[in-house]
Design an enzyme around this catalytic site. Sequence first.
Site, PDB file in Angstrom:
ATOM      1  CB  THR A 213      -0.907   0.013   1.248  1.00 20.99           C
ATOM      2  OG1 THR A 213      -1.517   1.301   1.403  1.00 20.99           O
ATOM      3  CG2 THR A 213      -0.099  -0.261   2.516  1.00 20.99           C
TER       4      THR A 213
ATOM      5  CE1 TYR B 166      -3.645  -2.068   5.754  1.00 24.86           C
ATOM      6  CE2 TYR B 166      -3.160   0.149   4.964  1.00 24.86           C
ATOM      7  CZ  TYR B 166      -3.466  -1.175   4.706  1.00 24.86           C
ATOM      8  OH  TYR B 166      -3.582  -1.617   3.418  1.00 24.86           O
TER       9      TYR B 166
END
Length: 317
Positions: free
Chosen positions: A128, A151
């Site tokens: 990501t 995250y």
Amino acid sequence: MKILVTGAAGFIGSHLCERLLQDPTHEVVGLDALIAKSPTPVNVREYNLRHLLLHNRFTYLQQDLLEANWDDILPQVDVVYHLAGMPGVRSSWGEEFKTYVTNNIEATQRLLEGCSKYPIKKFVYASTSSVYGEKTNQVNEDAITAPLSPYGVSKLTGEQLCKVYAHNVGVPVVVLRFFTVYGPRQRPDMAFHRFIQHIRQNKPIPIHGDGLQTRDFTYVKDCVEAITATAYAENIIGETINIGGKERASVLDCIAMLEELFGHRIDRQFMGKATGEPRHTWADISKAQVLLGYEPKIDLRTGLRDEIEDLRQTPYL
């Protein structure tokens, strides 16, 4: 070619499986645990699978990566696409981080351990843009990684595990870093999904911060074309590759497009800045263009229109 896709019932995973099956030489094994803590409800992920389950070259395994027997799954597999994981920046703080450790770190390590025992040709890890943190300009893959959220830390740790297994036992790793993927089947916790649903329910759109923050928006089918290309591309083992979109825009720009598409003004509700999110993301995709032949095609207005239509036709909403 036999291909394993983890997270096959998810937003990107289900699109990827459908795209892979367009090639008549592909056999696809889709694995998904349908874990209850995911931001996408179980019934939604089951709905995502509805067409795949009817396909004679698709095999579905409802299994947890931490418990799967790789001796039953990995023999004869050529390519592994590891898309499974716990998504979401805002929900990764506090006690919930344990879920991210389990599903993004421990599960990745166990899958890599399984793949180290079999002669797979490629292990493609879905990462990501969150690993970059706050950057002011267009970012390439050599930029320093500095996640702003737990995250992002969990996904960067997954990348590092991939590199450890590549270096020590030769797992043929490719890392793809996705930039704000959107489109049909987008997760309910993601901005466009929430915006569209609020509009449909005549509720004001919640905006974190001033709305001038920008994102590099990647339409899901463009993203999937890039992922699929890794199966065929040569000389990409060991590479980390950005997958960005055709158009970058601010939150307020996106709301203006939604007003045009819905044909009326949309109320806004400004809220405090979200913790752990960068103000801007902007992908340099030149490496993807060279190595994967990647050229995003779908503009933001068209992609938003497609997502609106998908939500209108989805029976569980």
